[in-house]
Design a protein around this motif. Structure first.
Motif, PDB file in Angstrom:
ATOM      1  N   HIS A 153      33.911  31.587  60.666  1.00  0.00           N
ATOM      2  CA  HIS A 153      33.001  31.912  59.559  1.00  0.00           C
ATOM      3  C   HIS A 153      33.615  31.331  58.286  1.00  0.00           C
ATOM      4  O   HIS A 153      34.746  31.700  57.918  1.00  0.00           O
ATOM      5  CB  HIS A 153      32.838  33.430  59.424  1.00  0.00           C
ATOM      6  N   VAL A 154      32.903  30.442  57.621  1.00  0.00           N
ATOM      7  CA  VAL A 154      33.450  29.753  56.450  1.00  0.00           C
ATOM      8  C   VAL A 154      32.444  29.782  55.319  1.00  0.00           C
ATOM      9  O   VAL A 154      31.253  29.476  55.501  1.00  0.00           O
ATOM     10  CB  VAL A 154      33.789  28.277  56.774  1.00  0.00           C
ATOM     11  N   ARG A 155      32.917  30.154  54.146  1.00  0.00           N
ATOM     12  CA  ARG A 155      32.125  30.027  52.910  1.00  0.00           C
ATOM     13  C   ARG A 155      32.960  29.256  51.901  1.00  0.00           C
ATOM     14  O   ARG A 155      34.186  29.421  51.817  1.00  0.00           O
ATOM     15  CB  ARG A 155      31.759  31.390  52.319  1.00  0.00           C
ATOM     16  N   VAL A 156      32.275  28.415  51.141  1.00  0.00           N
ATOM     17  CA  VAL A 156      32.916  27.623  50.092  1.00  0.00           C
ATOM     18  C   VAL A 156      32.337  28.031  48.748  1.00  0.00           C
ATOM     19  O   VAL A 156      31.113  28.193  48.613  1.00  0.00           O
ATOM     20  CB  VAL A 156      32.687  26.109  50.320  1.00  0.00           C
ATOM     21  N   LEU A 157      33.199  28.188  47.766  1.00  0.00           N
ATOM     22  CA  LEU A 157      32.766  28.447  46.394  1.00  0.00           C
ATOM     23  C   LEU A 157      33.147  27.250  45.544  1.00  0.00           C
ATOM     24  O   LEU A 157      34.295  26.787  45.578  1.00  0.00           O
ATOM     25  CB  LEU A 157      33.445  29.698  45.834  1.00  0.00           C
ATOM     26  N   ALA A 158      32.175  26.719  44.779  1.00  0.00           N
ATOM     27  CA  ALA A 158      32.421  25.547  43.936  1.00  0.00           C
ATOM     28  C   ALA A 158      31.603  25.662  42.659  1.00  0.00           C
ATOM     29  O   ALA A 158      30.554  26.318  42.646  1.00  0.00           O
ATOM     30  CB  ALA A 158      32.050  24.263  44.679  1.00  0.00           C
ATOM     31  N   PRO A 159      32.076  25.041  41.578  1.00  0.00           N
ATOM     32  CA  PRO A 159      31.279  25.054  40.346  1.00  0.00           C
ATOM     33  C   PRO A 159      29.888  24.486  40.592  1.00  0.00           C
ATOM     34  O   PRO A 159      29.739  23.418  41.191  1.00  0.00           O
ATOM     35  CB  PRO A 159      32.080  24.159  39.402  1.00  0.00           C
ATOM     36  N   PRO A 196      27.253  28.728  44.685  1.00  0.00           N
ATOM     37  CA  PRO A 196      27.489  28.271  43.310  1.00  0.00           C
ATOM     38  C   PRO A 196      28.425  29.200  42.557  1.00  0.00           C
ATOM     39  O   PRO A 196      28.275  30.427  42.597  1.00  0.00           O
ATOM     40  CB  PRO A 196      26.087  28.268  42.703  1.00  0.00           C
ATOM     41  N   GLY A 197      29.380  28.606  41.842  1.00  0.00           N
ATOM     42  CA  GLY A 197      30.370  29.405  41.140  1.00  0.00           C
ATOM     43  C   GLY A 197      30.102  29.606  39.665  1.00  0.00           C
ATOM     44  O   GLY A 197      30.812  30.364  39.007  1.00  0.00           O
ATOM     45  N   GLY A 198      29.099  28.924  39.122  1.00  0.00           N
ATOM     46  CA  GLY A 198      28.821  29.074  37.704  1.00  0.00           C
ATOM     47  C   GLY A 198      28.566  27.750  37.031  1.00  0.00           C
ATOM     48  O   GLY A 198      28.774  26.678  37.611  1.00  0.00           O
ATOM     49  N   SER A 199      28.099  27.805  35.805  1.00  0.00           N
ATOM     50  CA  SER A 199      27.724  26.613  35.053  1.00  0.00           C
ATOM     51  C   SER A 199      28.875  25.628  34.954  1.00  0.00           C
ATOM     52  O   SER A 199      30.044  26.014  34.828  1.00  0.00           O
ATOM     53  CB  SER A 199      27.259  27.010  33.651  1.00  0.00           C
ATOM     54  N   ALA A 212      34.031  34.065  36.255  1.00  0.00           N
ATOM     55  CA  ALA A 212      35.033  35.012  36.761  1.00  0.00           C
ATOM     56  C   ALA A 212      34.366  36.170  37.504  1.00  0.00           C
ATOM     57  O   ALA A 212      34.850  36.608  38.562  1.00  0.00           O
ATOM     58  CB  ALA A 212      35.882  35.527  35.613  1.00  0.00           C
ATOM     59  N   ALA A 213      33.247  36.665  36.968  1.00  0.00           N
ATOM     60  CA  ALA A 213      32.531  37.757  37.633  1.00  0.00           C
ATOM     61  C   ALA A 213      31.972  37.294  38.974  1.00  0.00           C
ATOM     62  O   ALA A 213      32.001  38.039  39.970  1.00  0.00           O
ATOM     63  CB  ALA A 213      31.415  38.262  36.727  1.00  0.00           C
ATOM     64  N   ARG A 214      31.452  36.066  39.007  1.00  0.00           N
ATOM     65  CA  ARG A 214      30.932  35.537  40.268  1.00  0.00           C
ATOM     66  C   ARG A 214      32.046  35.402  41.306  1.00  0.00           C
ATOM     67  O   ARG A 214      31.845  35.689  42.485  1.00  0.00           O
ATOM     68  CB  ARG A 214      30.284  34.175  40.037  1.00  0.00           C
ATOM     69  N   VAL A 215      33.190  34.943  40.863  1.00  0.00           N
ATOM     70  CA  VAL A 215      34.323  34.781  41.777  1.00  0.00           C
ATOM     71  C   VAL A 215      34.726  36.134  42.366  1.00  0.00           C
ATOM     72  O   VAL A 215      34.933  36.261  43.590  1.00  0.00           O
ATOM     73  CB  VAL A 215      35.511  34.123  41.057  1.00  0.00           C
ATOM     74  N   ARG A 216      34.844  37.132  41.526  1.00  0.00           N
ATOM     75  CA  ARG A 216      35.234  38.465  42.013  1.00  0.00           C
ATOM     76  C   ARG A 216      34.209  39.010  43.010  1.00  0.00           C
ATOM     77  O   ARG A 216      34.571  39.578  44.048  1.00  0.00           O
ATOM     78  CB  ARG A 216      35.402  39.428  40.837  1.00  0.00           C
ATOM     79  N   ARG A 217      32.925  38.822  42.700  1.00  0.00           N
ATOM     80  CA  ARG A 217      31.877  39.303  43.596  1.00  0.00           C
ATOM     81  C   ARG A 217      31.908  38.541  44.933  1.00  0.00           C
ATOM     82  O   ARG A 217      31.758  39.137  46.000  1.00  0.00           O
ATOM     83  CB  ARG A 217      30.513  39.149  42.928  1.00  0.00           C
ATOM     84  N   TRP A 218      32.111  37.233  44.856  1.00  0.00           N
ATOM     85  CA  TRP A 218      32.173  36.390  46.065  1.00  0.00           C
ATOM     86  C   TRP A 218      33.331  36.830  46.963  1.00  0.00           C
ATOM     87  O   TRP A 218      33.172  36.929  48.189  1.00  0.00           O
ATOM     88  CB  TRP A 218      32.312  34.939  45.637  1.00  0.00           C
ATOM     89  N   LEU A 219      34.468  37.107  46.365  1.00  0.00           N
ATOM     90  CA  LEU A 219      35.622  37.559  47.142  1.00  0.00           C
ATOM     91  C   LEU A 219      35.358  38.924  47.779  1.00  0.00           C
ATOM     92  O   LEU A 219      35.696  39.154  48.948  1.00  0.00           O
ATOM     93  CB  LEU A 219      36.860  37.633  46.255  1.00  0.00           C
ATOM     94  N   LEU A 243      40.594  31.030  38.836  1.00  0.00           N
ATOM     95  CA  LEU A 243      39.974  32.352  38.734  1.00  0.00           C
ATOM     96  C   LEU A 243      40.063  33.097  40.065  1.00  0.00           C
ATOM     97  O   LEU A 243      40.301  34.309  40.090  1.00  0.00           O
ATOM     98  CB  LEU A 243      38.512  32.207  38.300  1.00  0.00           C
ATOM     99  N   ALA A 244      39.870  32.386  41.167  1.00  0.00           N
ATOM    100  CA  ALA A 244      39.983  33.029  42.475  1.00  0.00           C
ATOM    101  C   ALA A 244      41.406  33.485  42.734  1.00  0.00           C
ATOM    102  O   ALA A 244      41.640  34.560  43.312  1.00  0.00           O
ATOM    103  CB  ALA A 244      39.525  32.057  43.559  1.00  0.00           C
TER     104      ALA A 244
END
Length: 381
Positions: free
Chosen positions: A34-40, A53-56, A76-83, A104-105
């Motif tokens: 199971h893999v998820r990627v977070l990127a700007p 999506p990680g943000g603007s 930063a909020a998106r990163v915390r929620r994603w984690l 941020l992660a």
């Protein structure tokens, strides 16, 4: 295994780190993880199905180029929620010092963290100055990966500690089996010399290539130079005495790049610096092209000190042209290098590289020592 991978650079502009993250994720998914990627990225951006999506995105000068990063309280909020939602067994952060989603992660991470360092910048004052501020977060990293010996030295000299060298990966079969396009295929009278790289980034070597063109065509008038890459084509043509001597293909997709490299009689890599690995050399080798490259440290290691490709003194257009001409005049040597290069490229196939990455994941999951044994700290052959 539940794996979270963080890329600091936006996927909407191609780049080595983005390709590495994308291909690693695809290979791990193919293995059943199971893999998820977070990127700007903005919410409306088109991303692979496994990416979030990680943000603007903001374009800023970074690491000798222009990087599209994302930072600030919303990201930063998106990163915390994603984690929190991901509940990952391992978090794999790429370029953890980049002021973007990766950093941020790292700040927000709670569980096992693996970090991959891609950059080779042995004189980075900014990195040295920032290290005291970043040290508490860097101590969260359970295992460090460097994509080359040059990148590992950057870690040792500017961050401290050590890293296991696991190179960039390539789907070598895609290049080896790429269909040849008739319009790009050379002949003895009209051989093809290919180049892939950003046109507006001088360290990629386009200005030097433009010096090489007339030197080669003075001996082989029919030689064709095919250049693929994004950037200002008009500004690139202005570097040439005869603009018709080079065919600019613009930005190409993966399939077109594979075909271009498979069609090339010679692949020329005239880069002038700032390279930590040399993924395009591996791609050219996998496609069966005879490679001529600047003698940068990272390139020497990929080409096995010249055993699977030709090296010339960095910045020397005359030497580069001579190396190209020598190969154009010797089909047997080109064939030998092609076979040797394809064998060497197998070392970088994702089937090999991902196995090494997974071994690092298992190390941090099992709570073993953060640093791999010295036997694994090696440069790629």
């Amino acid at each position: 295994m539940r794996i979270g991978i963080v890329c600091p650079y936006s996927f909407d502009v191609p780049g080595g780190v983005q390709f590495h993250v994308r291909d690693l994720a695809e290979h791990l998914l193919g293995l059943g993880h199971h893999v998820r990627v977070l990127a700007p990225a903005d919410d409306e951006s088109t991303l692979p199905a496994f990416a979030d999506p990680g943000g603007s995105v903001v374009a800023v000068p970074y690491n000798g180029s222009v990087a599209r990063l994302s930072f600030g309280p919303v990201t930063a909020a998106r990163v915390r929620r994603w984690l929190a939602e991901g509940r990952f067994d391992v978090l794999h952060v790429h370029e953890p010092l980049a002021p973007s989603t990766s950093l941020l992660a790292l700040w927000a991470a709670q569980g096992p963290v693996v970090a991959t360092f891609h950059t080779a910048n042995l004189r980075s004052r900014a990195m040295q100055a920032a290290y005291p501020l970043l040290r508490p977060s860097l101590e969260k990293i359970a295992a460090r990966i460097a994509v080359s010996e040059d990148a590992r030295r950057t870690v040792v000299e500017h961050v401290g500690g050590d890293a296991v060298v696991v190179p960039n990966g390539v789907f070598t079969d895609a290049f080896a089996r790429a269909p040849r396009r008739p319009g790009w295929t050379g002949t003895p009278q009209r051989p093809v010399i290919a180049f892939v790289g950003r046109l507006d980034e001088p360290r990629k070597g386009l200005p030097l290539l433009c010096e090489v063109v007339p030197l080669v065509r003075a001996v082989v008038p029919g030689a064709r130079f095919l250049v693929a890459g994004r950037g200002d084509v008009d500004a690139a043509r202005a570097l040439l005495d005869d603009p018709s001597a080079v065919e600019f293909l613009g930005a190409v997709d993966d399939r077109a790049k594979e075909s271009l490299l498979a069609c090339a009689d010679v692949y020329l890599a005239p880069h002038t610096g700032g390279e930590s690995f040399g993924i395009v050399l591996v791609e050219a080798l996998a496609a069966g092209a005879a490679v001529v490259a600047s003698d940068l440290g990272a390139f020497r290691r990929v080409l096995d000190e010249g055993r699977v490709g030709r090296l010339f003194p960095t910045g020397d257009a005359r030497a580069a042209a001579d190396a190209v001409l020598a190969l154009l005049a010797d089909p047997a040597e080109r064939a030998r290098l092609s076979a040797a290069g394809q064998r060497a490229a197998r070392r970088y196939d994702w089937s090999v590289v991902a196995t090494e990455v997974l071994a690092v994941y298992e190390t941090v999951r099992s709570g073993e020592a953060a640093r791999p044994p010295a036997a694994r700290r090696r440069s790629a052959p």
